[in-house]
Design a protein around this motif. Structure first.
Motif, PDB file in Angstrom:
ATOM      1  N   GLY A 163       0.906  -1.246   0.164  1.00  0.00           N
ATOM      2  CA  GLY A 163       0.074   0.347   0.097  1.00  0.00           C
ATOM      3  C   GLY A 163       0.762   1.129   0.123  1.00  0.00           C
ATOM      4  N   ALA A 164       0.715   2.415   0.948  1.00  0.00           N
ATOM      5  CA  ALA A 164       1.230   3.469   1.111  1.00  0.00           C
ATOM      6  C   ALA A 164       1.388   3.646   2.509  1.00  0.00           C
ATOM      7  CB  ALA A 164       0.563   4.491   0.336  1.00  0.00           C
ATOM      8  N   PHE A 165       2.534   4.310   2.687  1.00  0.00           N
ATOM      9  CA  PHE A 165       2.993   5.066   3.981  1.00  0.00           C
ATOM     10  C   PHE A 165       3.333   6.387   3.615  1.00  0.00           C
ATOM     11  CE2 PHE A 165       5.823   6.100   7.422  1.00  0.00           C
ATOM     12  CZ  PHE A 165       5.271   5.789   8.501  1.00  0.00           C
ATOM     13  N   THR A 166       2.709   7.287   4.737  1.00  0.00           N
ATOM     14  CA  THR A 166       2.960   8.615   4.411  1.00  0.00           C
ATOM     15  C   THR A 166       3.738   9.192   5.558  1.00  0.00           C
ATOM     16  OG1 THR A 166       0.838   9.028   3.457  1.00  0.00           O
ATOM     17  CG2 THR A 166       1.951  11.253   4.379  1.00  0.00           C
ATOM     18  N   TYR A 167       4.948   9.782   5.359  1.00  0.00           N
ATOM     19  CA  TYR A 167       5.917  10.557   6.019  1.00  0.00           C
ATOM     20  C   TYR A 167       5.454  12.054   6.334  1.00  0.00           C
ATOM     21  CZ  TYR A 167       9.238   6.601   5.672  1.00  0.00           C
ATOM     22  OH  TYR A 167       9.467   5.411   5.549  1.00  0.00           O
ATOM     23  N   ILE A 168       5.104  12.665   7.742  1.00  0.00           N
ATOM     24  CA  ILE A 168       5.018  14.032   7.656  1.00  0.00           C
ATOM     25  C   ILE A 168       6.356  14.583   7.776  1.00  0.00           C
ATOM     26  CG2 ILE A 168       3.853  15.578   9.152  1.00  0.00           C
ATOM     27  CD1 ILE A 168       2.064  13.770   7.980  1.00  0.00           C
ATOM     28  N   MET A 169       6.582  15.461   6.748  1.00  0.00           N
ATOM     29  CA  MET A 169       7.928  15.970   6.635  1.00  0.00           C
ATOM     30  C   MET A 169       8.095  17.419   7.176  1.00  0.00           C
ATOM     31  SD  MET A 169       9.709  13.592   4.912  1.00  0.00           S
ATOM     32  CE  MET A 169      10.945  14.325   4.357  1.00  0.00           C
ATOM     33  N   GLY A 170       6.858  17.983   7.556  1.00  0.00           N
ATOM     34  CA  GLY A 170       6.969  19.217   7.818  1.00  0.00           C
ATOM     35  C   GLY A 170       5.405  19.929   8.023  1.00  0.00           C
ATOM     36  N   GLU A 171       5.137  20.920   8.114  1.00  0.00           N
ATOM     37  CA  GLU A 171       3.822  21.285   8.240  1.00  0.00           C
ATOM     38  C   GLU A 171       3.061  21.467   6.838  1.00  0.00           C
ATOM     39  OE1 GLU A 171       3.105  25.381  10.063  1.00  0.00           O
ATOM     40  OE2 GLU A 171       3.771  24.359  12.225  1.00  0.00           O
ATOM     41  N   ASP A 172       3.827  21.698   5.795  1.00  0.00           N
ATOM     42  CA  ASP A 172       3.274  21.863   4.542  1.00  0.00           C
ATOM     43  C   ASP A 172       3.820  20.721   3.384  1.00  0.00           C
ATOM     44  OD1 ASP A 172       2.174  24.367   5.193  1.00  0.00           O
ATOM     45  OD2 ASP A 172       4.017  25.343   4.914  1.00  0.00           O
ATOM     46  N   ARG A 173       4.681  19.622   4.162  1.00  0.00           N
ATOM     47  CA  ARG A 173       5.052  18.660   3.217  1.00  0.00           C
ATOM     48  C   ARG A 173       4.901  17.400   3.786  1.00  0.00           C
ATOM     49  NH1 ARG A 173      10.827  18.667  -0.336  1.00  0.00           N
ATOM     50  NH2 ARG A 173      10.430  16.502  -1.015  1.00  0.00           N
ATOM     51  N   LYS A 174       4.288  16.578   2.866  1.00  0.00           N
ATOM     52  CA  LYS A 174       4.182  14.914   2.882  1.00  0.00           C
ATOM     53  C   LYS A 174       4.628  13.958   2.027  1.00  0.00           C
ATOM     54  CE  LYS A 174      -0.114  15.872   5.620  1.00  0.00           C
ATOM     55  NZ  LYS A 174      -1.734  15.311   5.593  1.00  0.00           N
ATOM     56  N   ASP A 175       5.233  13.004   2.409  1.00  0.00           N
ATOM     57  CA  ASP A 175       6.122  12.295   1.216  1.00  0.00           C
ATOM     58  C   ASP A 175       5.369  10.705   1.290  1.00  0.00           C
ATOM     59  OD1 ASP A 175       8.095  11.316  -0.412  1.00  0.00           O
ATOM     60  OD2 ASP A 175       8.665  10.178   1.300  1.00  0.00           O
ATOM     61  N   THR A 176       4.901  10.260   0.476  1.00  0.00           N
ATOM     62  CA  THR A 176       4.097   9.003   0.339  1.00  0.00           C
ATOM     63  C   THR A 176       5.208   7.980  -0.178  1.00  0.00           C
ATOM     64  OG1 THR A 176       2.148   9.921   0.013  1.00  0.00           O
ATOM     65  CG2 THR A 176       2.187   7.633  -0.355  1.00  0.00           C
ATOM     66  N   ASP A 177       5.634   6.910   0.572  1.00  0.00           N
ATOM     67  CA  ASP A 177       6.338   5.810   0.101  1.00  0.00           C
ATOM     68  C   ASP A 177       5.404   4.524  -0.209  1.00  0.00           C
ATOM     69  OD1 ASP A 177       8.225   7.357  -0.264  1.00  0.00           O
ATOM     70  OD2 ASP A 177       9.228   6.557   1.521  1.00  0.00           O
ATOM     71  N   VAL A 178       5.960   3.502  -1.073  1.00  0.00           N
ATOM     72  CA  VAL A 178       5.325   2.284  -1.253  1.00  0.00           C
ATOM     73  C   VAL A 178       5.731   1.592   0.186  1.00  0.00           C
ATOM     74  CG1 VAL A 178       5.428   0.047  -2.251  1.00  0.00           C
ATOM     75  CG2 VAL A 178       5.601   1.962  -3.479  1.00  0.00           C
ATOM     76  N   LEU A 179       4.558   0.963   0.577  1.00  0.00           N
ATOM     77  CA  LEU A 179       4.589   0.115   1.992  1.00  0.00           C
ATOM     78  C   LEU A 179       4.454  -1.338   1.784  1.00  0.00           C
ATOM     79  CD1 LEU A 179       4.748   0.145   5.077  1.00  0.00           C
ATOM     80  CD2 LEU A 179       2.212   0.602   5.159  1.00  0.00           C
ATOM     81  N   VAL A 180       5.379  -2.055   2.003  1.00  0.00           N
ATOM     82  CA  VAL A 180       5.350  -3.633   1.873  1.00  0.00           C
ATOM     83  C   VAL A 180       5.637  -4.376   3.215  1.00  0.00           C
ATOM     84  CG1 VAL A 180       6.078  -5.819   0.877  1.00  0.00           C
ATOM     85  CG2 VAL A 180       6.232  -3.501  -0.382  1.00  0.00           C
ATOM     86  N   VAL A 181       4.598  -4.804   3.743  1.00  0.00           N
ATOM     87  CA  VAL A 181       4.536  -5.571   5.250  1.00  0.00           C
ATOM     88  C   VAL A 181       4.108  -7.147   5.169  1.00  0.00           C
ATOM     89  CG1 VAL A 181       3.612  -5.589   7.597  1.00  0.00           C
ATOM     90  CG2 VAL A 181       3.975  -3.635   6.158  1.00  0.00           C
ATOM     91  N   LYS A 182       5.110  -7.737   5.465  1.00  0.00           N
ATOM     92  CA  LYS A 182       4.807  -9.480   5.596  1.00  0.00           C
ATOM     93  C   LYS A 182       4.478  -9.682   7.205  1.00  0.00           C
ATOM     94  CE  LYS A 182       6.590 -13.982   4.565  1.00  0.00           C
ATOM     95  NZ  LYS A 182       7.677 -14.563   3.952  1.00  0.00           N
ATOM     96  N   PHE A 183       3.513 -10.145   7.424  1.00  0.00           N
ATOM     97  CA  PHE A 183       2.840 -10.593   8.782  1.00  0.00           C
ATOM     98  C   PHE A 183       2.580 -11.983   8.865  1.00  0.00           C
ATOM     99  CE2 PHE A 183      -0.627  -8.845   6.163  1.00  0.00           C
ATOM    100  CZ  PHE A 183      -1.619  -9.471   6.651  1.00  0.00           C
TER     101      PHE A 183
END
Length: 506
Positions: free
Chosen positions: A112-132
């Motif tokens: 899916g996707a994971f969103t990093y909060i980089m600051g008040e005005d910036r977010k960065d979304t990366d591909v998320l892979v989780v094995k469980f």
């Protein structure tokens, strides 16, 4: 590289009726359940069956649970749809689990996707892979992207080498256009290679992926870079190293897309999505699209499904155990006002049956479907539970369906004749002439034998005599009416005789 476009005028359209020659089935609801808390938005995007028919696992996103705006969400269900456990994965931003699969080692994996909060005005979304694990515990997790990219994964499949192939999209941070993204991982989650394709200023996305036992991989999605018109559906075949074998686009003058792809029995692919056309009044109309492709990329058949006054889309397709297919998606008067829609097809794409299910609110849809037994299916999606005048509230939704052959009443072999219709009063019927009865006829016959003891009775050892001349005389005892001879057993017979008096003479 070879690219082909299939234009609107060669697409076959199938309305919501079974096609002549296809078997008919009834689809019915066994149970349906929703998951989430009131006043929050939750969705299910993908569902799998736990091996051994021990229940189901769905993945999606939730505002009801977790730590952030929305978290990636995995829920374990019993066979009757009761929740056994649920896990969230994420942080403060918008995180999601778009696709979940069983892995060959008995565990599960979602992307899916994971969103990093980089600051008040910036977010960065990366591909998320989780094995469980089967209890929801993380075995490993990885993200792919970077501070200068926004990337999302929509689909994943396990490859022949027990690694994973991930499909999605990526874009430079702050740029509106996207490229289709494919990432190959080994079994531990480390990247082996990645590929992107697309042209600057245009949007391309890989929504679906399937891996063949041979090592070949099929990618399906939407492209503005390589189609003939606005956005076209595309299918790309690559080898295990990511090298392209062929790439084919499909579409008309409007926006078309491929959302799901499965293997065909001959090693080709079948994909499903949506096809957009424009009516005479200028209104756009979406139909569900299903295309069967041969291993060389040539089209075996293609159909669109829908009604002229509604919008339809196929979000997920599976190959069924009877050699046909089943797709799940949506149908409604507009893309936002819709219900979940399930359609069963035979192996040539003819409709065998369909079911529409939803509530009074718009926005119900089926996103993923699986077959659980020979006659049962389960789909997962989103159900709009918003109360009148209340805040938006959507729930994850799982529905179990059953199919059975539809009873077809056959018409009589010959339709009844219509009654006579006369102006005014009908004349009395003409009486039929009396039927002349044919006279009955009779027969006379017997046996000629060697009566050695002259007692007039055929005793044991007294056999019939062949070839004896026999005459049938009239009532005067003189006129010969018929003649014959005894057969090999000594019997004779005169048949077709009118009633009267006869004599036999040897």
């Amino acid at each position: 590289m070879r690219r082909e476009s299939i234009l609107a005028f060669i697409l076959l359209t199938c309305a919501l009726a079974t096609v002549a020659g296809a078997a008919a089935v009834d689809l019915s609801v066994v149970w349906n359940k929703t998951y989430g808390k009131p006043g929050a938005n939750d969705s299910a995007y993908s569902i799998i069956q736990i091996p051994g028919d021990r229940g189901y696992v769905f993945s999606g996103e939730t505002e009801s649970f977790g730590a952030g705006e929305a978290d990636a969400w995995v829920v374990d269900l019993s066979r009757s749809g009761d929740e056994r456990w649920n896990r969230t994965y994420g942080d403060r931003g918008m995180d999601t689990a778009r696709s979940v699969i069983n892995t060959s080692d008995g565990n599960y994996l979602f992307v899916g996707a994971f969103t990093y909060i980089m600051g008040e005005d910036r977010k960065d979304t990366d591909v998320l892979v989780v094995k469980f694990s089967p209890t929801g515990d993380i075995i490993w997790n990885e993200t792919f992207g970077g501070p200068e990219d926004n990337a999302t994964a929509y689909a994943v499949a396990e490859t022949a080498d027990r690694g994973y192939i991930v499909a999605g999209k990526t874009a430079f941070w702050g740029e509106p256009d996207t490229d289709a993204l494919v990432i190959k991982l080994n079994r531990s989650g480390s990247e082996e290679w990645s590929r992107t394709f697309g042209e600057p200023g245009l949007n391309d996305t890989a929504y679906a992926v399937v891996a063949a036992p041979s090592g070949d991989i099929g990618i399906a999605g939407s492209t503005e870079s390589f189609g003939a018109f606005a956005a076209d559906a595309f299918v790309q075949k690559i080898d295990s190293s990511g090298n392209e074998t062929w790439n084919v686009t499909f579409g008309g003058a409007e926006n078309d897309t491929a959302r799901s792809i499965v293997l065909a029995p001959d090693g080709g692919f079948v994909f499903a999505g949506s096809y957009m056309s424009r009516t005479a009044s200028g209104r756009t109309d979406d139909d569900a699209l299903v295309v069967r492709m041969r291993p060389d990329g040539k089209v075996a058949w293609n159909w669109t499904y829908g009604n002229a006054d509604e919008n339809e889309s196929a979000e997920s397709i599976i190959a069924t155990r009877d050699g046909g297919y089943l797709f799940a998606g949506r149908t409604g008067e507009s893309p936002l006002d819709n219900d979940a829609w399930i359609v069963k097809l035979d192996g040539e794409g003819a409709v065998e049956g369909d079911l529409t299910i939803g509530g009074r609110n718009p926005g119900d849809r089926a996103a993923s479907v699986i077959q659980t037994t020979a006659s049962e299916y389960v789909f997962a999606g989103t159900f709009n539970s918003t109360k009148k005048g209340g805040t938006p509230d959507t729930d994850a939704w799982v529905v179990k369906l059953a199919t059975k052959p539809k009873t077809v009443i056959k018409p009589p072999a010959k339709p009844p004749k219509p009654p006579n219709v006369c102006p005014g009063q009908c004349p009395p019927p003409t009486p039929k002439p009396p039927v002349t009865q044919k006279p009955q006829t009779g027969s006379i016959g017997d046996l000629v034998w060697n009566d050695t003891n002259k007692n007039g009775i055929q005793d044991k050892g007294e056999n019939g005599i062949k070839g004896v001349g026999v005459e049938l005389l009239g009532s005067d005892g003189k006129t010969v009416v018929k003649q014959t001879k005894t057969d090999s057993r000594g019997t004779y017979l005169f048949s077709g005789l009118q009633p009267g008096e006869y004599y036999i003479e040897f």
